[in-house]
Design a protein around this motif. Structure first.
Motif, short mmCIF file in Angstrom:
data_model
loop_
_atom_site.label_atom_id
_atom_site.label_comp_id
_atom_site.label_asym_id
_atom_site.label_seq_id
_atom_site.Cartn_x
_atom_site.Cartn_y
_atom_site.Cartn_z
N MET A 1 0.86 -1.18 0.00
CA MET A 1 0.00 0.00 0.00
C MET A 1 0.90 1.23 0.00
SD MET A 1 -2.86 -1.37 2.74
CE MET A 1 -3.66 0.21 2.87
N LYS A 2 0.47 2.27 -0.67
CA LYS A 2 1.27 3.50 -0.74
C LYS A 2 1.31 4.23 0.61
CE LYS A 2 0.62 4.50 -5.67
NZ LYS A 2 0.56 3.18 -6.13
N GLU A 3 0.24 4.10 1.36
CA GLU A 3 0.13 4.76 2.67
C GLU A 3 -0.23 3.73 3.73
OE1 GLU A 3 0.59 8.10 3.08
OE2 GLU A 3 0.96 8.37 0.94
N PHE A 4 0.06 4.05 4.98
CA PHE A 4 -0.39 3.20 6.07
C PHE A 4 -1.92 3.26 6.12
CE2 PHE A 4 3.65 3.61 8.92
CZ PHE A 4 4.32 2.73 8.10
N PRO A 5 -2.57 2.20 6.60
CA PRO A 5 -4.04 2.22 6.69
C PRO A 5 -4.54 3.35 7.58
CG PRO A 5 -3.17 0.05 7.28
CD PRO A 5 -2.01 0.97 7.12
N SER A 6 -5.73 3.82 7.30
CA SER A 6 -6.31 4.92 8.09
C SER A 6 -7.14 4.36 9.26
CB SER A 6 -7.15 5.83 7.20
OG SER A 6 -8.17 5.07 6.59
N VAL A 7 -6.72 3.23 9.78
CA VAL A 7 -7.34 2.59 10.95
C VAL A 7 -6.23 2.17 11.91
CG1 VAL A 7 -9.37 1.75 9.67
CG2 VAL A 7 -7.33 0.31 9.82
N TRP A 8 -6.60 1.75 13.09
CA TRP A 8 -5.63 1.29 14.07
C TRP A 8 -4.86 0.09 13.53
CZ3 TRP A 8 -4.50 2.80 19.23
CH2 TRP A 8 -5.16 3.97 19.63
N SER A 9 -3.59 0.02 13.87
CA SER A 9 -2.73 -1.09 13.47
C SER A 9 -1.78 -1.38 14.64
CB SER A 9 -1.92 -0.73 12.23
OG SER A 9 -0.94 0.25 12.54
N PHE A 10 -0.82 -2.24 14.42
CA PHE A 10 0.15 -2.53 15.47
C PHE A 10 0.98 -1.29 15.83
CE2 PHE A 10 2.83 -3.16 11.78
CZ PHE A 10 4.10 -2.77 12.20
N LEU A 11 0.93 -0.28 14.98
CA LEU A 11 1.65 0.98 15.24
C LEU A 11 0.82 1.96 16.06
CD1 LEU A 11 3.13 1.40 11.66
CD2 LEU A 11 4.39 0.74 13.73
N GLY A 12 -0.41 1.58 16.39
CA GLY A 12 -1.30 2.45 17.16
C GLY A 12 -2.31 3.11 16.24
N SER A 13 -2.71 4.30 16.60
CA SER A 13 -3.68 5.06 15.80
C SER A 13 -3.02 5.49 14.49
CB SER A 13 -4.14 6.30 16.57
OG SER A 13 -3.09 7.23 16.65
N PRO A 14 -3.81 5.88 13.50
CA PRO A 14 -3.22 6.38 12.25
C PRO A 14 -2.29 7.58 12.49
CG PRO A 14 -5.55 5.94 11.93
CD PRO A 14 -5.27 5.79 13.41
N GLU A 15 -2.64 8.41 13.46
CA GLU A 15 -1.80 9.57 13.78
C GLU A 15 -0.46 9.12 14.36
OE1 GLU A 15 -5.04 9.22 14.91
OE2 GLU A 15 -5.87 10.50 13.33
N GLU A 16 -0.50 8.14 15.28
CA GLU A 16 0.74 7.62 15.88
C GLU A 16 1.60 6.93 14.82
OE1 GLU A 16 -0.60 6.53 20.42
OE2 GLU A 16 -1.42 5.30 18.78
N ALA A 17 0.96 6.17 13.94
CA ALA A 17 1.70 5.48 12.88
C ALA A 17 2.40 6.50 11.97
CB ALA A 17 0.76 4.60 12.07
N GLY A 18 1.75 7.60 11.71
CA GLY A 18 2.33 8.63 10.86
C GLY A 18 3.55 9.30 11.45
N LYS A 19 3.73 9.18 12.75
CA LYS A 19 4.85 9.85 13.44
C LYS A 19 6.08 8.98 13.61
CE LYS A 19 1.80 12.90 16.03
NZ LYS A 19 1.23 13.24 17.35
N ILE A 20 6.03 7.71 13.18
CA ILE A 20 7.23 6.88 13.35
C ILE A 20 8.32 7.37 12.39
CG2 ILE A 20 5.85 4.89 14.10
CD1 ILE A 20 6.57 3.56 11.40
N PRO A 21 9.59 7.11 12.70
CA PRO A 21 10.67 7.59 11.84
C PRO A 21 10.55 7.07 10.40
CG PRO A 21 11.54 6.76 13.93
CD PRO A 21 10.08 6.39 13.88
N THR A 22 10.96 7.87 9.45
CA THR A 22 10.94 7.49 8.04
C THR A 22 11.73 6.21 7.82
OG1 THR A 22 10.70 9.80 7.38
CG2 THR A 22 11.49 8.26 5.69
N GLU A 23 12.83 6.05 8.52
CA GLU A 23 13.64 4.83 8.41
C GLU A 23 12.80 3.59 8.73
OE1 GLU A 23 17.38 2.65 10.68
OE2 GLU A 23 17.01 4.76 11.07
N HIS A 24 11.89 3.70 9.69
CA HIS A 24 11.02 2.59 10.04
C HIS A 24 9.91 2.42 8.99
CE1 HIS A 24 12.18 2.84 14.57
NE2 HIS A 24 13.23 2.68 13.78
N LYS A 25 9.34 3.55 8.55
CA LYS A 25 8.29 3.48 7.52
C LYS A 25 8.80 2.77 6.26
CE LYS A 25 5.87 7.68 8.88
NZ LYS A 25 5.58 9.08 8.55
N ASP A 26 10.08 2.96 5.95
CA ASP A 26 10.66 2.34 4.77
C ASP A 26 10.83 0.82 4.91
OD1 ASP A 26 10.81 4.84 3.61
OD2 ASP A 26 12.96 5.10 4.02
N GLN A 27 10.67 0.31 6.13
CA GLN A 27 10.84 -1.12 6.39
C GLN A 27 9.53 -1.82 6.76
OE1 GLN A 27 14.42 -2.06 8.88
NE2 GLN A 27 14.58 0.17 8.99
#
Length: 190
Positions: free
Chosen positions: A13-39
């Motif tokens: 997917m081009k973006e993380f889902p707009s629902v809760w995931s193992f990363l937390g809320s969509p807002e929390e997921a959006g705040k993880i480091p880019t280095e992590h998003k790339d993995q």
């Protein structure tokens, strides 16, 4: 990346889902480091279905959830998740000898998607991954599996039991799935 992993990138997917995931809320997921998003790569609906079919054809999940890896692995280790076990679980996972850069799969996340991510991200985000739903982490070669049961129990299976007849059937089914991935890469409907 191996061929299977390369073929699965088309389902990222081009973006993380707009629902809760193992990363937390969509807002929390959006705040993880880019280095992590790339993995960390959530798979779209088609990719999620392919992972489900891939696992089903492997026969690895026979016996879940009460006898994980029943008749699939010779060696099964378990780990009980308790409060304040961060150091112990990371050490237990690290000692499995899986390279941090190795891409692995999670069959299902509370977002409703399968995932493809590096082993390093499993160790980094273990608390969100091993939280509420039963799930399976595995490599594309199906040489090991890590099953989480929602009762805070982990099982790690390795050393595949070789059964010629079952292996022949599994190979046929896996080749069909790989063929569908290859056809999808050529622009055909998988």
């Amino acid at each position: 990346m191996k061929d299977f992993e390369k073929q699965m990138t088309q389902y990222w997917m081009k973006e993380f889902p707009s629902v809760w995931s193992f990363l937390g809320s969509p807002e929390e997921a959006g705040k993880i480091p880019t280095e992590h998003k790339d993995q960390i790569h959530f798979l779209n609906e088609k990719g999620t279905v392919l992972i489900e079919q891939f696992l089903e054809s492997s026969k690895m999940t026979k016996g879940f959830p009460f006898k994980p890896f029943n008749d699939y692995f010779k060696r099964i280790e378990d780990f009980r998740i308790t409060e304040n076990c961060d150091t112990e679980i990371k050490e237990w996972l690290y000692n499995k000898g899986i390279p941090f850069s190795k891409y692995v799969f999670i069959d299902y996340d509370r977002s409703g998607h399968a995932l493809m991510l590096t082993w390093k991200m499993i160790l980094k985000y273990w608390e969100g991954i091993f939280f509420a739903e039963d799930l399976l982490v595995f490599d594309s070669a199906l040489q090991w599996g890590l099953f989480y049961y929602h009762g805070d129990q982990l099982w790690f299976g390795s050393e595949v039991i070789f059964k010629p007849k079952a292996e022949a059937q599994r190979t046929i089914e896996m080749n069909e799935i790989l063929k569908s991935l290859s056809n999808a890469n050529k622009g055909y409907e998988a």
